[in-house]
Write an enzyme that holds these catalytic residues in place. Structure first.
Site, PDB file in Angstrom:
ATOM      1  N   HIS A  34     -19.420   5.144  51.991  1.00 19.16           N
ATOM      2  CA  HIS A  34     -18.153   5.134  52.726  1.00 19.16           C
ATOM      3  C   HIS A  34     -18.067   3.939  53.687  1.00 19.16           C
ATOM      4  O   HIS A  34     -17.281   3.049  53.481  1.00 19.16           O
ATOM      5  CB  HIS A  34     -17.884   6.445  53.494  1.00 19.16           C
ATOM      6  CG  HIS A  34     -17.876   7.647  52.628  1.00 19.16           C
ATOM      7  ND1 HIS A  34     -17.039   7.776  51.553  1.00 19.16           N
ATOM      8  CD2 HIS A  34     -18.634   8.791  52.654  1.00 19.16           C
ATOM      9  CE1 HIS A  34     -17.251   8.943  50.954  1.00 19.16           C
ATOM     10  NE2 HIS A  34     -18.220   9.576  51.595  1.00 19.16           N
ATOM     11  N   ASP A  88     -17.782  10.673  44.188  1.00 19.71           N
ATOM     12  CA  ASP A  88     -18.042  11.515  45.360  1.00 19.71           C
ATOM     13  C   ASP A  88     -17.580  12.951  45.182  1.00 19.71           C
ATOM     14  O   ASP A  88     -18.270  13.766  44.580  1.00 19.71           O
ATOM     15  CB  ASP A  88     -17.401  10.855  46.593  1.00 19.71           C
ATOM     16  CG  ASP A  88     -17.816  11.509  47.901  1.00 19.71           C
ATOM     17  OD1 ASP A  88     -18.711  12.376  47.880  1.00 19.71           O
ATOM     18  OD2 ASP A  88     -17.248  11.160  48.956  1.00 19.71           O
TER      19      ASP A  88
HETATM   20 ZN   LIG Z   1     -20.624  12.213  49.573  1.00 21.30          ZN
END
Ligand SMILES: [Zn+2]
Length: 491
Positions: A301, A352
């Site tokens: 991220h 994800d």
């Molecule tokens: Zn994750």
């Protein structure tokens, strides 16, 4: 037959009725010997070449030769052939949330509560079935390697299973059943937040301390030494979940194993605020202080960074894994991917939370999000986006011999049909741009992993009736959950 209505894999010089890749090649469930493949177009060395002969021997590529006529015994790959795609950040069980978490309003933190309801239905049996279906979905999307960020280690009450690595073994078995490579990123998860104890759901994530985590991971590693399709890597869930005094143990364990180390970093502003308040350091600075950054590390991220954080990640050559479809789904924010790349951080991509499983969507989202943020176009050449989905992703997972088409690389490649309603009319000089900006996972025609045909003409060759099986596995997870689920938001 897929929506394209085209033939499955067939050798050149053969005509008549289409036959499956399995019938033609006889490679289902086993490695091929010497084989020639002839790609109409292929992404080789950063360029789209035409009439590319790919020769393989077992699980390796032995030669890649553009502008060559097809030998009579070559298997034709019609469309654009890419190196296998790497999904560098996955939580397989999040697939069970799709649709269910799109009801109502909220934030990352309310989504997390819904996610915990699915966690309660996981056990080694339900997880094996669920992950097999999810990894089959990934294979059908052209993903040949997955980085599974795994933290649901123990039973729902936190007790160890009789085999403390039962859940990890289930994930490896699932990847093998689906025919893809796995880097199992065994995750250290010790606290519910900075200076907060675990809540009841989180108990099953924890080994108690980093030393106990490391010894369990050492056992898991020992089970897969020398495996051609499995790497056991390591992860720090986040600075929320591992206290400062234990971060160094995880980092040194990764170094000792020479294994990839992944970590969620600054996905939420609250993590930054809590970290600054407790340690007077940003999460990136804290990880750096504990020896957790470097070329073997991937920060996932990296959404909310200071300029100093960007320089820290770039100077240390820490990889950054962007997960744009999840970041937008969870309303995280837009990370400064291009700035990080230019600072020296390689960029990989991950699905994800499995909001969708489509690396073409992840790749273009990275560029398109930057357009919205900056009101300018053209931050990423399409070749850089393809490299993020292939070369950089594989490097971040420890598969340095995957992700490129050249002699000596592992024989993992993916053919995207260019004749679907989405892509027809393209020309080969803009095939890379067409695929990056308009292809979907549904355009993936053939997938070869280690010389073995895993997907032929859009059909998974190893997992029968993959959609039905995945649907049944998701329902079984919710049946096994003691917490009320279904439409969790309404409870
Ligand atoms: Zn994750």
């Amino acid at each position: 037959m897929s929506e394209h209505g085209s033939a499955a894999l067939s050798r050149t010089g053969e005509s008549g009725e289409a036959q499956t890749g399995t019938e033609r090649t006889g490679v289902q469930g086993q490695r091929a010997g010497k084989q020639s493949w002839h790609a109409e177009a292929a992404y080789v060395g950063g360029m789209v070449e035409t009439d590319v002969l790919i020769e393989t021997d077992g699980d390796q590529i032995t030669a890649v030769t553009p502008a060559t006529a097809a030998p009579a015994d070559a298997i034709r790959l019609t469309g654009l052939t890419l190196p296998g795609l790497a999904n560098a950040h996955s939580h397989a069980f999040h697939r069970a949330l799709r649709g269910r978490t799109q009801v109502g309003e909220g934030t990352f933190w309310t989504w997390r509560e819904q996610m915990y309801e699915a966690v309660a239905g996981l056990n080694p049996e339900t997880y094996l079935e669920l992950a097999t279906g999810v990894f089959a979905e990934m294979a059908l999307a052209g993903i040949t390697s997955v980085g599974e960020f795994h933290y649901a280690h123990h039973d729902v009450d936190g007790a160890r299973y009789s085999d403390p690595n039962a859940m990890g073994h289930a994930l490896v078995a699932a990847a093998r059943a689906a025919g893809i490579r796995i880097t199992l990123l065994d995750t250290c998860y010790l606290t519910g937040g900075i200076d907060s104890s675990l809540n009841p759901t989180q108990r099953r994530f924890s080994d108690g301390d980093a030393t106990t985590w490391a010894s369990r991971v050492e056992e898991l590693r020992a089970a897969y030494v020398g495996s051609p399709d499995v790497i056991v890597g390591t992860a720090i869930h986040s600075v929320r979940a591992v206290p400062k005094e234990q971060l160094g143990t995880v980092a040194s364990t990764a170094a000792k194993f020479d294994a990839p180390l992944h970590v969620h970093l600054s996905e939420q502003r609250k993590e930054n605020d809590d970290c600054l308040a407790r340690y007077r350091l940003t999460p990136a600075q804290l990880l750096d202080t504990c020896g957790a950054l470097g070329p073997g590390t991937t920060a996932v991220h990296a959404t909310h960074l200071s300029q100093a954080d960007v320089e820290l990640l770039g100077d240390s050559e820490t990889c950054v894994c962007m997960c744009p479809t999840t970041e937008r789904d969870l309303a995280d924010g837009i990370g400064a991917a291009r700035t990080l790349f230019e600072a020296g951080a390689p960029i990989s991509l991950g699905s994800d939370s499995q909001a969708v499983v489509d690396l073409f969507e992840e790749a273009r989202a990275m560029e398109l999000d930057e357009r919205l943020r900056t009101e300018r176009r053209g931050h990423w050449p399409s070749t850089d986006l393809l490299d993020a989905a292939t070369t950089a992703g594989h490097a971040s997972l420890g598969w340095g011999t995957c992700g490129q088409l050249h002699a000596g690389a592992l024989a993992d490649f993916v053919t995207v049909g260019l004749d679907s309603i989405r892509l027809t009319g393209t020309t080969l000089d803009v095939a890379a741009e067409s695929v990056v900006y308009a292809a979907t996972a549904a355009d993936v025609r053939h997938v070869v992993v280690g010389g073995r045909v895993v997907v032929s003409d859009g059909v998974h060759m190893l997992v029968d009736e993959a959609p039905r099986r995945l649907g049944a596995a998701i329902r079984a997870v919710y049946r096994a959950s003691p917490r009320p689920v279904g439409v969790p938001w309404r409870h």
